[in-house]
Design an enzyme around this catalytic site. Sequence first.
Site, PDB file in Angstrom:
ATOM      1  N   HIS A  53     118.881 -21.620  69.947  1.00 41.99           N
ATOM      2  CA  HIS A  53     117.497 -21.180  70.133  1.00 41.99           C
ATOM      3  C   HIS A  53     117.334 -20.749  71.583  1.00 41.99           C
ATOM      4  O   HIS A  53     118.300 -20.780  72.360  1.00 41.99           O
ATOM      5  CB  HIS A  53     116.522 -22.291  69.725  1.00 41.99           C
ATOM      6  CG  HIS A  53     116.801 -23.623  70.381  1.00 41.99           C
ATOM      7  ND1 HIS A  53     116.698 -23.823  71.744  1.00 41.99           N
ATOM      8  CD2 HIS A  53     117.220 -24.810  69.867  1.00 41.99           C
ATOM      9  CE1 HIS A  53     116.997 -25.071  72.033  1.00 41.99           C
ATOM     10  NE2 HIS A  53     117.335 -25.698  70.915  1.00 41.99           N
ATOM     11  N   GLU A  54     116.096 -20.397  71.949  1.00 42.37           N
ATOM     12  CA  GLU A  54     115.849 -19.865  73.306  1.00 42.37           C
ATOM     13  C   GLU A  54     116.263 -20.847  74.407  1.00 42.37           C
ATOM     14  O   GLU A  54     116.589 -20.425  75.511  1.00 42.37           O
ATOM     15  CB  GLU A  54     114.379 -19.478  73.471  1.00 42.37           C
ATOM     16  CG  GLU A  54     114.077 -18.052  73.076  1.00 42.37           C
ATOM     17  CD  GLU A  54     114.901 -17.002  73.823  1.00 42.37           C
ATOM     18  OE1 GLU A  54     115.051 -17.117  75.042  1.00 42.37           O
ATOM     19  OE2 GLU A  54     115.402 -16.065  73.180  1.00 42.37           O
ATOM     20  N   HIS A  56     118.959 -22.783  74.441  1.00 43.69           N
ATOM     21  CA  HIS A  56     120.388 -22.521  74.666  1.00 43.69           C
ATOM     22  C   HIS A  56     120.572 -21.179  75.381  1.00 43.69           C
ATOM     23  O   HIS A  56     121.361 -21.064  76.312  1.00 43.69           O
ATOM     24  CB  HIS A  56     121.140 -22.462  73.327  1.00 43.69           C
ATOM     25  CG  HIS A  56     121.078 -23.718  72.514  1.00 43.69           C
ATOM     26  ND1 HIS A  56     120.433 -23.773  71.302  1.00 43.69           N
ATOM     27  CD2 HIS A  56     121.589 -24.949  72.720  1.00 43.69           C
ATOM     28  CE1 HIS A  56     120.557 -24.992  70.787  1.00 43.69           C
ATOM     29  NE2 HIS A  56     121.250 -25.733  71.631  1.00 43.69           N
ATOM     30  N   GLN A  80     129.072 -38.318  68.442  1.00 50.05           N
ATOM     31  CA  GLN A  80     127.802 -38.653  69.092  1.00 50.05           C
ATOM     32  C   GLN A  80     126.674 -38.908  68.091  1.00 50.05           C
ATOM     33  O   GLN A  80     125.539 -39.129  68.481  1.00 50.05           O
ATOM     34  CB  GLN A  80     127.417 -37.594  70.119  1.00 50.05           C
ATOM     35  CG  GLN A  80     126.995 -36.263  69.542  1.00 50.05           C
ATOM     36  CD  GLN A  80     126.827 -35.218  70.630  1.00 50.05           C
ATOM     37  OE1 GLN A  80     127.780 -34.838  71.292  1.00 50.05           O
ATOM     38  NE2 GLN A  80     125.606 -34.756  70.832  1.00 50.05           N
ATOM     39  N   LYS A 188     115.876 -30.757  78.989  1.00 50.99           N
ATOM     40  CA  LYS A 188     115.363 -31.332  77.740  1.00 50.99           C
ATOM     41  C   LYS A 188     116.011 -32.689  77.446  1.00 50.99           C
ATOM     42  O   LYS A 188     115.356 -33.618  77.006  1.00 50.99           O
ATOM     43  CB  LYS A 188     115.642 -30.321  76.617  1.00 50.99           C
ATOM     44  CG  LYS A 188     115.698 -30.861  75.225  1.00 50.99           C
ATOM     45  CD  LYS A 188     114.315 -31.072  74.691  1.00 50.99           C
ATOM     46  CE  LYS A 188     114.268 -31.413  73.234  1.00 50.99           C
ATOM     47  NZ  LYS A 188     115.253 -32.341  72.764  1.00 50.99           N
ATOM     48  N   ASP A 189     117.333 -32.761  77.669  1.00 53.83           N
ATOM     49  CA  ASP A 189     118.056 -34.015  77.432  1.00 53.83           C
ATOM     50  C   ASP A 189     118.354 -34.636  78.798  1.00 53.83           C
ATOM     51  O   ASP A 189     119.486 -34.595  79.274  1.00 53.83           O
ATOM     52  CB  ASP A 189     119.318 -33.734  76.636  1.00 53.83           C
ATOM     53  CG  ASP A 189     118.988 -33.068  75.312  1.00 53.83           C
ATOM     54  OD1 ASP A 189     118.499 -33.763  74.415  1.00 53.83           O
ATOM     55  OD2 ASP A 189     119.173 -31.840  75.197  1.00 53.83           O
ATOM     56  N   GLN A 192     121.073 -37.205  79.481  1.00 52.77           N
ATOM     57  CA  GLN A 192     122.394 -36.565  79.358  1.00 52.77           C
ATOM     58  C   GLN A 192     122.783 -35.869  80.675  1.00 52.77           C
ATOM     59  O   GLN A 192     123.935 -35.928  81.092  1.00 52.77           O
ATOM     60  CB  GLN A 192     122.334 -35.551  78.218  1.00 52.77           C
ATOM     61  CG  GLN A 192     123.573 -34.721  78.034  1.00 52.77           C
ATOM     62  CD  GLN A 192     123.522 -33.952  76.729  1.00 52.77           C
ATOM     63  OE1 GLN A 192     123.820 -34.492  75.671  1.00 52.77           O
ATOM     64  NE2 GLN A 192     123.132 -32.709  76.772  1.00 52.77           N
ATOM     65  N   SER A 224     114.086 -27.391  69.980  1.00 51.69           N
ATOM     66  CA  SER A 224     115.200 -28.271  69.609  1.00 51.69           C
ATOM     67  C   SER A 224     115.726 -27.822  68.255  1.00 51.69           C
ATOM     68  O   SER A 224     114.943 -27.416  67.385  1.00 51.69           O
ATOM     69  CB  SER A 224     114.704 -29.717  69.504  1.00 51.69           C
ATOM     70  OG  SER A 224     115.643 -30.503  68.793  1.00 51.69           O
ATOM     71  N   SER A 225     117.034 -27.907  68.092  1.00 50.76           N
ATOM     72  CA  SER A 225     117.625 -27.530  66.796  1.00 50.76           C
ATOM     73  C   SER A 225     117.076 -28.414  65.682  1.00 50.76           C
ATOM     74  O   SER A 225     117.066 -28.032  64.519  1.00 50.76           O
ATOM     75  CB  SER A 225     119.149 -27.672  66.844  1.00 50.76           C
ATOM     76  OG  SER A 225     119.664 -26.971  67.940  1.00 50.76           O
TER      77      SER A 225
HETATM   78  P1  AMP Z   1     122.434 -29.151  71.794  1.00 49.73           P
HETATM   79  O1  AMP Z   1     122.940 -27.968  71.062  1.00 49.73           O
HETATM   80  O2  AMP Z   1     121.157 -29.703  71.262  1.00 49.73           O
HETATM   81  O3  AMP Z   1     123.493 -30.190  72.016  1.00 49.73           O
HETATM   82  O4  AMP Z   1     122.045 -28.631  73.252  1.00 49.73           O
HETATM   83  C1  AMP Z   1     122.954 -27.928  74.034  1.00 49.73           C
HETATM   84  C2  AMP Z   1     122.381 -27.743  75.404  1.00 49.73           C
HETATM   85  O5  AMP Z   1     121.149 -27.039  75.317  1.00 49.73           O
HETATM   86  C3  AMP Z   1     122.073 -29.068  76.118  1.00 49.73           C
HETATM   87  O6  AMP Z   1     122.387 -28.953  77.489  1.00 49.73           O
HETATM   88  C4  AMP Z   1     120.588 -29.214  75.906  1.00 49.73           C
HETATM   89  O7  AMP Z   1     119.946 -29.993  76.888  1.00 49.73           O
HETATM   90  C5  AMP Z   1     120.158 -27.760  76.013  1.00 49.73           C
HETATM   91  N1  AMP Z   1     118.848 -27.569  75.397  1.00 49.73           N
HETATM   92  C6  AMP Z   1     118.452 -27.956  74.157  1.00 49.73           C
HETATM   93  N2  AMP Z   1     117.148 -27.672  73.969  1.00 49.73           N
HETATM   94  C7  AMP Z   1     116.713 -27.090  75.116  1.00 49.73           C
HETATM   95  C8  AMP Z   1     115.452 -26.564  75.552  1.00 49.73           C
HETATM   96  N3  AMP Z   1     114.378 -26.585  74.772  1.00 49.73           N
HETATM   97  N4  AMP Z   1     115.383 -26.052  76.801  1.00 49.73           N
HETATM   98  C9  AMP Z   1     116.465 -26.015  77.615  1.00 49.73           C
HETATM   99  N5  AMP Z   1     117.680 -26.487  77.249  1.00 49.73           N
HETATM  100  C10 AMP Z   1     117.803 -27.022  76.025  1.00 49.73           C
END
Ligand code: AMP
Length: 364
Positions: A53-54, A56, A80, A188-189, A192, A224-225
Amino acid sequence: MSTGSASASEEVETIPSSTIRVFRTVESVRRWRHPHLFRHKSVALVPTMGALHEGHLSLIRAAARKNDHVVVSIFVNPAQFGEDEDLHTYPVTWGADAAALARLDAELAEDHRNCGRISAVFKPSPEVMYPEGYPGQAVTSKGSFVTITPLGELLEGERRPTFFRGVATVCMKLFNIVQPDRVYFGQKDVQQTVLIRRLVRDFMLPIEVVVRPTIRAPDGLALSSRNVYLGTRRRQVANMLYRGLKASLHAYRAGARDREAVLQAAHDFFDRGQELQLQRPANERVSFEVDYISLADPDTMEEVEEVDPFKGAILSGALYFFPVDLPQEGEDLGASGGPLVRLIDNIILRPDVFDRVIVGSKQE
Ligand code: AMP
């Protein structure tokens, strides 16, 4: 996928309508990476679990601005996920992800301010990432793990005991495979990001960690996914978490510094939100519950009694949204039938000193 020949002996898979290579093995990434070391070309890694999504895409844009090559990894890392979590329903959208990456790469090529573009996607299987066999999701699983304690046991780690072990382990693997100069993570995380910075420092990894702001929907919900699980009814109030955290941010901006005063504002907001929902008819109601609201030290994620004016603090929280009451005929309940959804979010409370030095800086 289209294939083009890199050499007489090797076919290189690429994403259609793009030059983005798709690597599925450690060796193929290494072969590609090696010459860039000698050419002094910088390589960035953006680790993801796909369902892009935006949020990423914003990380990839930032990486392309500063690096000659961007590698995006897409791997739903089983280690995880807890045993009772959503590993088997986690959204997998490779076709849409590939198209989004091809579109973004074309956009990056148009902008002369970018150093680089998306050079490759690393999309390994669990067998590639866990060559000795995937160790399983149990807390007691045996295997080669990276653990970072107590940081990885707090907050998200307390609720999800294998989560940060899985994250640190997979990131160490990805960093060793891609050997990036910079890695990009989203605020966002937030826990992490603190953990990854610690991993890099404690294991002396020659990597710069870049953290980029949270990208939000217009109503404030952090992208968020997992938002696809919410469905229409819960989606309408899912920005509740961010609004509650903002209530605490306002209290902080108004001068509150002790834990009780900062956090009470969020708790009051959530209490009011719950009351309002209870007044609604059951077929319109959304039930939610606070998992935690935290005010923590930005380096350790330990809870603080008072915000240190030189360090600031991290305000974070998690809410549970329960499956809706009395689902209506034809109601969009969300992916996988609208299960229990747990949302997380955070706001960084900047140090007072920072406010004075960077006058007029844009903050959340
Ligand atoms: P994920 O695919 O959820 O593991 O996220 C991959 C990366 O994208 C991680 O570094 C997340 O923190 C980041 N991410 C996820 N959602 C967002 C968001 N809304 N804004 C910015 N970064 C994000």
